[in-house]
Design an enzyme around this catalytic site. Structure first.
Site, PDB file in Angstrom:
ATOM      1  N   HIS A 149      41.094  39.322-115.025  1.00 34.23           N
ATOM      2  CA  HIS A 149      40.836  39.293-113.587  1.00 34.23           C
ATOM      3  C   HIS A 149      39.338  39.186-113.292  1.00 34.23           C
ATOM      4  CE1 HIS A 149      45.043  40.292-112.524  1.00 34.23           C
ATOM      5  NE2 HIS A 149      45.008  40.786-113.750  1.00 34.23           N
TER       6      HIS A 149
ATOM      7  N   HIS B  18      39.933  34.456-109.689  1.00 28.94           N
ATOM      8  CA  HIS B  18      41.111  34.552-110.546  1.00 28.94           C
ATOM      9  C   HIS B  18      42.392  34.623-109.705  1.00 28.94           C
ATOM     10  CE1 HIS B  18      40.419  38.806-109.499  1.00 28.94           C
ATOM     11  NE2 HIS B  18      41.735  38.932-109.652  1.00 28.94           N
TER      12      HIS B  18
ATOM     13  N   HIS C  64      51.099  41.792-112.795  1.00 33.06           N
ATOM     14  CA  HIS C  64      49.864  42.579-112.648  1.00 33.06           C
ATOM     15  C   HIS C  64      50.171  43.973-112.101  1.00 33.06           C
ATOM     16  CE1 HIS C  64      45.778  43.643-111.821  1.00 33.06           C
ATOM     17  NE2 HIS C  64      45.806  43.386-110.534  1.00 33.06           N
TER      18      HIS C  64
ATOM     19  N   HIS D   2      49.121  44.520-102.917  1.00 39.73           N
ATOM     20  CA  HIS D   2      49.510  43.870-104.170  1.00 39.73           C
ATOM     21  C   HIS D   2      51.018  44.018-104.407  1.00 39.73           C
ATOM     22  CE1 HIS D   2      45.221  43.676-105.249  1.00 39.73           C
ATOM     23  NE2 HIS D   2      45.569  42.879-106.244  1.00 39.73           N
TER      24      HIS D   2
ATOM     25  N   GLU E  38      41.717  35.956-105.813  1.00 41.61           N
ATOM     26  CA  GLU E  38      40.624  36.826-105.361  1.00 41.61           C
ATOM     27  C   GLU E  38      39.263  36.302-105.825  1.00 41.61           C
ATOM     28  OE1 GLU E  38      43.115  41.025-105.212  1.00 41.61           O
ATOM     29  OE2 GLU E  38      42.413  40.281-107.152  1.00 41.61           O
TER      30      GLU E  38
END
Length: 213
Positions: free
Chosen positions: A46, A50, A56, A165, A177
């Site tokens: 990350h 990315h 995740h 998330h 991001e």
């Protein structure tokens, strides 16, 4: 077509999310000593600009290598959120209602890249994250995260954990991001953010490019 590069360069000691691996780009072989040049690259999945894969945060989520390359081409619309206060919550009313695949949050926080203030970016409220899921949006941001990042300026009334998330990745919506240069492209563009096919990967650095007809 015009291409706008939205990617932070990968370089030694570049900013990383608090607690993530540091980044180094070191010489491994040189033309002078070896007759060819090879660099040694060390970074987390990350680092820099990315994309997050569902696994995740979701135990049963898909990995980054589960998806074909064409998955990472998005019809994107920009939500212009510049001028907001640090660590302010983005609400559903702040976001567009558009026929698009992705909403890109242009907060202006990329201008703070390399500063401690970078981690005091605006973030999606849980309701805004749910709105994105309802609209079918993937989400891109020029901040470090769609959730509040750790910082000495964090307040008790901020969402705990990473609810945005969970909402997005739990619905198989990608998160891109650490975008930059969002002042260059127009309010609607095609975002191409191709990850490396990291085996069983929870994310990957990308070369993010806005393509405008």
């Amino acid at each position: 077509m015009t291409h706008h590069d939205l990617t932070h360069p990968v370089e030694t000691d570049m900013p990383t999310f608090p607690g993530d691996p540091s980044v180094s780009v070191d010489p491994h072989a040189t033309v002078e000593a070896d007759g060819y040049r090879v660099g040694a690259l060390s970074l987390g999945t990350h680092a820099g600009t990315h994309v997050d894969a569902p696994c995740h945060t979701e135990p049963d989520g898909e990995t980054i290598d589960d998806y074909p390359a064409e998955t990472f081409v998005f019809d994107a619309v920009v939500a212009d959120l510049r001028g907001r206060d640090p660590r302010s919550a983005i609400r559903p009313d702040d976001l567009p209602d558009a026929d698009a695949e992705m909403v890109v949050l242009r907060t202006g926080w990329a201008d703070r890249w390399g500063e401690a203030a970078y981690f005091d970016h605006p973030f999606l409220s849980p309701a805004a994250a749910d709105y994105c899921v309802e609209r079918g949006y993937h989400v891109g941001t020029d901040g470090a995260s769609v959730d509040p990042s750790p910082s000495a300026n964090a307040t008790a009334d901020e969402p705990a954990g990473v609810p945005a998330h969970h909402a997005l990745l739990g619905a198989d919506r990608f998160i891109v991001e650490n975008l930059t240069n969002l002042g260059d492209p127009p309010a609607r563009f095609e975002l191409r953010a191709y990850p490396l096919p990291v085996s069983d990967g929870d994310g990957s650095p990308v070369r993010a490019v806005a393509v405008v007809e």
